[in-house]
Design an enzyme around this catalytic site. Structure first.
Site, mmCIF file in Angstrom:
data_model
loop_
_atom_site.group_PDB
_atom_site.id
_atom_site.type_symbol
_atom_site.label_atom_id
_atom_site.label_comp_id
_atom_site.label_asym_id
_atom_site.label_seq_id
_atom_site.Cartn_x
_atom_site.Cartn_y
_atom_site.Cartn_z
ATOM 1 N N HIS A 1 0.830 -1.201 0.000
ATOM 2 C CA HIS A 1 0.000 0.000 0.000
ATOM 3 C C HIS A 1 0.866 1.254 0.000
ATOM 4 C CE1 HIS A 1 -3.588 2.471 0.622
ATOM 5 N NE2 HIS A 1 -2.771 3.228 1.346
ATOM 6 N N ASN B 1 -3.067 9.600 -11.677
ATOM 7 C CA ASN B 1 -3.765 10.718 -11.058
ATOM 8 C C ASN B 1 -3.309 10.797 -9.606
ATOM 9 O OD1 ASN B 1 -5.252 11.172 -13.426
ATOM 10 N ND2 ASN B 1 -6.761 9.630 -12.838
ATOM 11 N N HIS C 1 -1.773 3.790 -8.382
ATOM 12 C CA HIS C 1 -2.090 2.968 -9.557
ATOM 13 C C HIS C 1 -1.764 3.753 -10.817
ATOM 14 C CE1 HIS C 1 -5.741 5.188 -8.388
ATOM 15 N NE2 HIS C 1 -6.019 5.264 -9.685
HETATM 16 P P1 AMP Z 1 -8.377 7.194 -10.307
HETATM 17 O O1 AMP Z 1 -9.485 8.135 -10.644
HETATM 18 O O2 AMP Z 1 -7.100 7.473 -11.012
HETATM 19 O O3 AMP Z 1 -8.217 7.034 -8.804
HETATM 20 O O4 AMP Z 1 -8.821 5.791 -10.889
HETATM 21 C C1 AMP Z 1 -9.487 4.797 -10.173
HETATM 22 C C2 AMP Z 1 -9.941 3.785 -11.185
HETATM 23 O O5 AMP Z 1 -10.265 2.600 -10.499
HETATM 24 C C3 AMP Z 1 -11.166 4.198 -11.991
HETATM 25 O O6 AMP Z 1 -10.840 4.188 -13.381
HETATM 26 C C4 AMP Z 1 -12.206 3.133 -11.638
HETATM 27 O O7 AMP Z 1 -13.001 2.770 -12.731
HETATM 28 C C5 AMP Z 1 -11.322 1.980 -11.184
HETATM 29 N N1 AMP Z 1 -11.913 1.040 -10.243
HETATM 30 C C6 AMP Z 1 -12.505 1.321 -9.066
HETATM 31 N N2 AMP Z 1 -12.880 0.191 -8.446
HETATM 32 C C7 AMP Z 1 -12.492 -0.836 -9.259
HETATM 33 C C8 AMP Z 1 -12.587 -2.262 -9.174
HETATM 34 N N3 AMP Z 1 -13.152 -2.875 -8.124
HETATM 35 N N4 AMP Z 1 -12.076 -3.001 -10.195
HETATM 36 C C9 AMP Z 1 -11.513 -2.399 -11.269
HETATM 37 N N5 AMP Z 1 -11.376 -1.064 -11.394
HETATM 38 C C10 AMP Z 1 -11.873 -0.295 -10.408
HETATM 39 ZN ZN ZN Z 2 -4.105 -0.102 -0.545
#
Ligand code: AMP
Ligand code: ZN
Length: 113
Positions: free
Chosen positions: A46, A86, A99
């Protein structure tokens, strides 16, 4: 970390469609794809955001980018792709676990033209 959705995905407690996994990182398909290929690459450890990265994370970041290049090759993104991070509220980060979005399969040219 408790209550972190991506830690739970990394631990297999929440299902995901995996694209790649090893002891350090996991790549899985985004639930709300913004391109024909939209994969998220996360460290299993994390780390809240890119703002928490230090020099010691250099090898991990190299590993993430090498995995992205390998995935891009496997998925036929020979014309290119975009890697997005982001960071923080104004950066549009909604999940507070580091991520990288790997996006491809369509033109990402900006401005479009
Ligand atoms: P960010 O806005 O950069 O924090 O991106 C978070 C991303 O995580 C978004 O594109 C969401 O669609 C994706 N996301 C959230 N929950 C999940 C999940 N359980 N599995 C796959 N993608 C997810
Ligand atoms: Zn985490």
């Amino acid at each position: 970390m408790a209550d972190c959705i991506f830690c739970k995905i990394a631990a297999g407690e929440i299902p995901s469609k995996k694209a790649y996994e090893d002891d350090q990182i996991l790549a899985f398909y985004d639930l709300d794809p913004q391109a024909p290929v939209h994969i998220l690459i996360i460290p299993k450890e994390h780390i809240s955001s890119a703002n928490e990265l230090t020099e010691e994370n250099g090898p991990l970041l190299g590993h993430i980018f090498a995995a992205a290049a390998k995935l891009a090759k496997e998925l036929g993104l020979e014309k290119g792709y975009r890697i997005v991070n982001n960071c923080g509220e104004d950066g549009g980060q909604t999940v507070r676990h580091l991520h990288f979005h790997l996006l491809g399969g369509r033109s990402m040219e900006w401005p479009p033209g």
